[in-house]
Design an enzyme around this catalytic site. Structure first.
Site, mmCIF file in Angstrom:
data_model
loop_
_atom_site.group_PDB
_atom_site.id
_atom_site.type_symbol
_atom_site.label_atom_id
_atom_site.label_comp_id
_atom_site.label_asym_id
_atom_site.label_seq_id
_atom_site.Cartn_x
_atom_site.Cartn_y
_atom_site.Cartn_z
ATOM 1 N N TYR A 138 0.919 -1.092 -0.015
ATOM 2 C CA TYR A 138 0.052 -0.003 -0.149
ATOM 3 C C TYR A 138 1.380 1.149 0.125
ATOM 4 C CZ TYR A 138 -3.481 3.761 0.606
ATOM 5 O OH TYR A 138 -4.324 4.422 0.724
ATOM 6 N N ASP A 239 9.277 2.266 1.594
ATOM 7 C CA ASP A 239 7.845 3.071 2.086
ATOM 8 C C ASP A 239 8.530 2.795 3.412
ATOM 9 O OD1 ASP A 239 5.912 4.231 2.511
ATOM 10 O OD2 ASP A 239 4.949 3.091 1.669
ATOM 11 N N LYS A 268 3.025 10.217 8.478
ATOM 12 C CA LYS A 268 2.227 9.914 9.757
ATOM 13 C C LYS A 268 2.750 10.248 11.134
ATOM 14 C CE LYS A 268 0.240 5.603 6.896
ATOM 15 N NZ LYS A 268 -0.998 5.749 7.178
HETATM 16 N N1 PMP Z 1 3.188 4.794 2.167
HETATM 17 C C1 PMP Z 1 2.460 3.457 3.650
HETATM 18 C C2 PMP Z 1 3.082 2.322 4.365
HETATM 19 C C3 PMP Z 1 1.505 3.968 4.116
HETATM 20 O O1 PMP Z 1 0.599 3.056 5.114
HETATM 21 C C4 PMP Z 1 0.580 5.108 3.783
HETATM 22 C C5 PMP Z 1 -0.561 5.214 4.663
HETATM 23 N N2 PMP Z 1 -0.932 4.248 5.326
HETATM 24 C C6 PMP Z 1 0.715 5.987 2.630
HETATM 25 C C7 PMP Z 1 1.850 5.400 2.049
HETATM 26 C C8 PMP Z 1 -0.063 6.505 2.152
HETATM 27 O O2 PMP Z 1 -0.069 7.781 3.411
HETATM 28 P P1 PMP Z 1 -1.252 8.983 3.223
HETATM 29 O O3 PMP Z 1 -2.319 8.314 3.881
HETATM 30 O O4 PMP Z 1 -0.335 9.793 4.100
HETATM 31 O O5 PMP Z 1 -1.181 8.868 1.931
#
Ligand code: PMP
Length: 424
Positions: A138, A239, A268
């Site tokens: 994700y 990521d 985050k």
């Molecule tokens: N990468 C990862 C691993 C995530 O867990 C998330 C959000 N759950 C994102 C990217 C996307 O982040 P955002 O919701 O702040 O756009």
């Protein structure tokens, strides 16, 4: 006075249907690991706004730093009039992100944007356009990140095909029959069937999958991935949007993988509830894009930068990396105790305090229904939980690292009670 039900009705009338809501609750107030709803009901928060609150709700040091910044200015746009907190946060991240080489950092606002920019940077640095991402991964809700997500429904369902040039490798997950070798073979298969290595700009991987189910990649796999990237001149992007900022017992999960990525994305929990995200990595790669090619109106917002600098200080002052490890052990211990009495829990796993358990039916099928029931019953008992996983059958725990042992144990008691009550 306002009730959850009345606000829910207004929400359904006013808010787009595509924005889902896990708990039918409207928040009034929050403090560290506790939230209160508009009806005065109190909950222990094991969700942390989806991995955003490793330092808890409204950490006093974070609040203080943001207040101080708010008294000075709240916005200039860094590309118009620059400010020190942006630079200082980049300096800090250049030292915190793993990799024994010169680094530079870009700040943006959301995780999705960080991933978009990591791909842009990898494309500019390599002159290539292809991306390899993983099953169950994700990365966000923008168009390119929707291509990279290893799950169509619900993220891109009904929206047609997303941007091309993204190839899917298998994330290593022995529990579901994918070994490290299988995962590497799936990349070799892409090189054979879909695209030459010299057309691949980046391999993008979560060292611990978040939404996909809290699966931890092995050191051995990461080493092979690194070798493959080096062999073919491909940029390795970690990521760490969900696994970063201390969740896994080190500030970034890649510190435990024995190899460094070229680029790291973060978001985050880095700013304890304020919106800042970014990309940090090899200086020469980060500089591949010419002035004007990176940025954004709100990118690296001063309030969020001040918050992030405070979060980094809090980690040191309160020894939160050690806390992440002890909490993880405590939570995994409790989950293993529950699992010992309950065959429906087929796996308990984690890295530091990034902990989950996975639920199966008696026929060994992923049991999303049970996961949903546990989440709903726990809420009724005063605990906010989240599920995750490609099949929705994983219960994940993202409790603030600043929560007390008592609060964490009280939350675990509720989880134990839920499994007992939902038995048979
Ligand atoms: N990468 C990862 C691993 C995530 O867990 C998330 C959000 N759950 C994102 C990217 C996307 O982040 P955002 O919701 O702040 O756009």
């Amino acid at each position: 006075s306002k009730t959850n039900d009345s606000l829910m009705q207004r929400r359904h009338a006013a808010v787009a249907r595509g924005v889902s809501q896990i708990h039918p609750i409207f928040v009034q107030r929050a403090e560290n690991a506790t939230v209160w709803d508009v009806e005065g009901r109190q909950y222990i928060d094991f969700a942390g706004g989806i991995a955003v609150l490793n330092t808890g709700h409204r950490h006093p040091k974070v609040m203080e730093a943001v207040k101080r910044q708010m008294e000075q200015f709240t916005h200039t746009c860094f590309q118009v009039l620059a400010y020190e907190p942006y630079v200082e946060l980049c300096e800090k991240l250049n030292t915190l992100v793993p990799g024994d080489f010169a680094k530079k950092t870009l700040l943006v606002t959301t995780g999705s944007e960080a991933l978009e920019n990591a791909v842009k940077i990898a494309r500019a640095a390599t002159g290539r356009a292809g991306v390899i991402a993983f099953t169950g991964g994700y990365h966000g809700r923008t168009m390119m990140t929707l291509s990279m997500n290893g799950k169509v429904s619900p993220y891109s369902a009904g929206m047609g095909l997303m941007p091309g040039g993204v190839y899917r490798a298998q994330f290593p997950c022995p529990l579901h029959g994918v070994s490290d070798d299988d995962a590497i073979a799936s990349i070799e298969r892409i090189f054979k069937n879909d695209a030459e290595p010299r057309d691949i700009a980046a391999i993008v991987i979560e060292p611990v999958q978040g939404e996909g189910g809290f699966y931890v990649a092995s050191q051995a796999f990461m080493k092979k991935l690194r070798e493959l990237c080096d062999l073919h001149g491909i940029v390795l992007v970690a990521d760490e949007v969900q696994s970063g900022a201390g969740r896994t017992g080190t500030f970034f999960a890649m510190e435990q993988m024995g190899v460094a990525p070229d680029l790291t994305t973060f978001a985050k929990s880095i700013a304890g509830g304020f919106p800042v995200a970014g990309v940090c990595g090899r200086a020469e790669m980060m500089d591949a894009i010419a002035p004007g090619g990176l940025g954004g109106t709100y990118a690296g917002n001063p309030l969020a930068c001040a918050a992030a600098l405070a979060v980094i200080e809090v980690f040191e002052e309160e020894n939160l990396l050690a806390r992440s490890n002890t909490l993880g052990e405590m939570i995994m211990g409790r989950l293993r105790d529950i699992a010992a009495q309950d065959k429906r829990i087929g796996d308990v796993r984690g890295l530091g305090a990034m902990v989950a358990c996975e639920l199966f039916t008696s026929e060994c099928r992923p049991d999303a229904e049970l996961a949903a029931k546990v989440v709903a019953l726990a809420r009724d008992k005063g605990l906010i939980l989240l599920s995750c996983g490609q099949y929705g059958n994983v219960i994940r725990i993202l409790v603030p690292l600043t929560a007390s042992d008592m609060e964490v144990q009280a939350g675990m008691d509720i989880i134990a009670a839920c499994f007992a009550e939902l038995a048979g």
